[in-house]
Scaffold this active site. Sequence first.
Site, short mmCIF file in Angstrom:
data_model
loop_
_atom_site.label_atom_id
_atom_site.label_comp_id
_atom_site.label_asym_id
_atom_site.label_seq_id
_atom_site.Cartn_x
_atom_site.Cartn_y
_atom_site.Cartn_z
N SER A 115 -27.12 -12.97 -52.71
CA SER A 115 -28.59 -12.90 -52.58
C SER A 115 -29.30 -12.77 -53.92
O SER A 115 -30.10 -11.86 -54.13
CB SER A 115 -28.97 -11.72 -51.68
N ASP B 242 -29.21 -15.04 -48.81
CA ASP B 242 -29.42 -14.28 -47.55
C ASP B 242 -30.60 -14.80 -46.74
O ASP B 242 -30.61 -14.76 -45.52
CB ASP B 242 -29.59 -12.78 -47.83
N ARG C 288 -20.33 -6.40 -48.02
CA ARG C 288 -19.64 -6.48 -46.73
C ARG C 288 -18.67 -7.66 -46.71
O ARG C 288 -18.95 -8.71 -47.30
CB ARG C 288 -20.65 -6.70 -45.59
#
Length: 900
Positions: free
Chosen positions: A586, A640, A522
Amino acid sequence: QVDRYLYQMRLSDDVLLDVMARFRAEMVKGLGRDTNPTAAVKMLPSFVRSLPDGSEKGDFLAVDVGGSQFRAHQVKVFDDGKQSSQLESKFYPTPKEVIQGNGAELFDYIADCLSDFMETRNLKHKKLPLGFTFSFPCKQTKLEEGVLLAWTKHFKVRGVQGTNVVNCLRKALQKHKASFDIDVDVLALVNDTVGTMMTCGYDDQRCEVGVIIGTGTNACYMEEMRHIDLVEGDEGRMCINTEWGAFGDDGALDDLRTEFDRELDLGSLNPGKQLFEKMISSLHLGELIRLILLKMTKEGLLFNGKVSTALLTKGKIEMKHVSAMEKYKEGLSNTKEILTELNLFPSEEDCIAVQHVCTVVSFRSANLCAAALAAILTRLRENKKLLRMRITVGIDGGLYKTHPQYAKRLHKVVRRLVPNCDVRFLLSVSGSGKGAAMVTAVGYRLAAQRKQIDAALAPFLLSLETLREVKNKMRTELEYGLKRETQGSATVKMLPTYVCGTPDGTEKGKFLALDLGGTNFRVLLVKIRSGRRRSVQMYNKIFAIPLEIMQGTGEELFDHIVQCIADFLEYMGIKGARLPLGFTFSFPCRQASIDKGTLVGWTKGFKATDCEGEDVVDMLREAIKRRNEFDLDIVAVVNDTVGTMMTCGYEDPNCEIGLIAGTGSNVCYMEDMKNIEIVEGNEGKMCINTEWGGFGDNGCIDNIRTKYDKEVDEGSLNPGNQRYEKMTSGMYLGEIVRQILIDLTKQGLLFRGQISESLRKRGIFETKFLSQIESDRLALLQVRRILQQLGLDSTCEDSIIVKEVCGAVSKRAAQLCGAGLAAIVEKKRENQGVEHLQITVGVDGTLYKLHPHFSRVLQETVKELAPQCDVTFMLSEDGSGKGAALITAIAKRLHNVGQK
């Protein structure tokens, strides 16, 4: 004249559909906890939960009480792949003094008959399981326990009503054990109707209904457990013995009962009871016909008005007479012969009229039976949510078998009333006896299967002691990761993030955030406002990462990421602005500062080459340079988990722990700088990304790893690494379930022992299916549908086992996660030097958010293992996007403070 006389007995299809609707309403009443006490149709649970599946085997005994004779049977069931069985039986008379005497005499007589049978069959010295067919309404609380509610048919034995008939039989057998040397284990109490269904179910697995139409009448069928209020539990199905003979005892059929029905009832052994049975069963049809002929004769319509002794004698006309008179092929000769024997001396007109009366009465019986059966079939079809259903009805009883027209009439009417059911009627050859043996055999099989399933799932049941041990080991590993001399070899890496503050509300500005951590990527634009109108606005776009890029070269991966950023900047019209950017990455990184992150190793299916050991921020900067279209200020590289903690910290300053329980599993928390030996300085706090997925890579939790965990690990992209994550995260739970299902199928406990092609496919069992299957709102039917989508053709029993396996795997995952988290909150409490700690954990991840039980089990485990910590769990709203922007804002704020 006969038609005018008996017009009330002729039932149109509209009337039958109405009877069908009434019976359906009675069934619902009988199944409801609150309505059952006043229901006429008792809908008794039989505790028979499974039909034969063909794998039953062994030697079984059965005794059958309730018909015109006692019967003893020996049933051999062969596991030869052909579903064959062998039945040996012996019949014993039912003396009137026994069936209308006292209880002790009755059960002693049964034990005598059984003893005699065992002697003739040479079975005296064997211990055999016995199924007890007892064809009277009993309230069961277990398969081998039943309290007699009432005698029916022509039985009237004193002192038995209200007692457990299995105990009565056991006592009688106990007496015989000493004197006659017989040893029998009564394992199942079965109603003859259930026995009929089970016998036919052995030959045809579609058989889910049993019907008896003989001396008495009754029906049973397989009902969904979720509809049976009288029995605990919602899983699976259970056979319900409807006891439909009592339909109408509350007046529901009064408009259909004729004067003859009422007269017959008044003269019976049990007036006002079993009214439906009295309109249907062979025990009463002859008597009904006698009453009709008597009235017609008195009115001068038959036999020249001469009333003979036969017409005045109760029970003189029997069912065998009725059946013989309705053999139309014989013309009137049978009728004439029978009436002459009864001293009635009929004319030809008399014979025609009497034959017609027999037809009307037996046709009504078949019609009423068909209407109630059609109600059961409709309920079954709706339970299964099918538009059209194929089903088999197992059927037995003298009236059905010996009456020349009955079966044909019944079949025709049932098919007319339920046109959307394809019904096969299967005659039970040795119904109640073999059926009782089949129930016993199925019970035997299920007990053996239960043992095997329990053994397979036992390693997933973790005691409190074991969970405490896991918590203590995690605590040890956390300490190793923080200490300079042990950090190099520590499995829990405890990576410093260089995030040294949490949000204070003064953050503001426009920030870009990138989020890479799974199969999607994203790009976000985040606008943060401070002050009274504090808010966070986000705009984002999602891009897929194809497998060939996830597992290609590092350069290809970062070029793809920059291409996505360019598309987004174009889309938002901000290509010229040099915005500060936070990069949520992440994967385990070793950071030397907030904007430097060296990749320790890929996880979650990523395998891009030339990345491990490299600084991901440099790789991103180089890719931006290669493209040469725009420039960005990369301020922070963020995990994350840290983003999750930050997002919740923006709402709740007490949030100092971040937990991800989704595709992967990880935790971060604010650690005192003085405890972080690998970073200079002792003042303040810094967020530590534990990377706890690697816990156990040194073998410290091998004692709780199962053979299934080892298989999943060996088949993964990174064998030997991330062992704790592989037991707790969404990416692997479905695969653990698949391995267990394969093992249970190999043992013949699932899917009829057939491992389908789809079950052989790695990764077929996604974790979202676990969440769906374990949902409490999901009926087993829907579980079967999910399994069918996966190409697994499951029975109802299979679905229960699959649900149980999913439950065991996800519960263990939540408990292990809870044990790890308990170690962290306890460490926080000790850091602060307080007796009691209040703290908030920010949580994200699909497993935590979407699984029906994971969050509850996790929270309960933490509470149990860290009782001095009051932990609040807060769901993070978009940790990796909003969180990255907040960290970038904090880093900018702290950087500006530093410059000043």
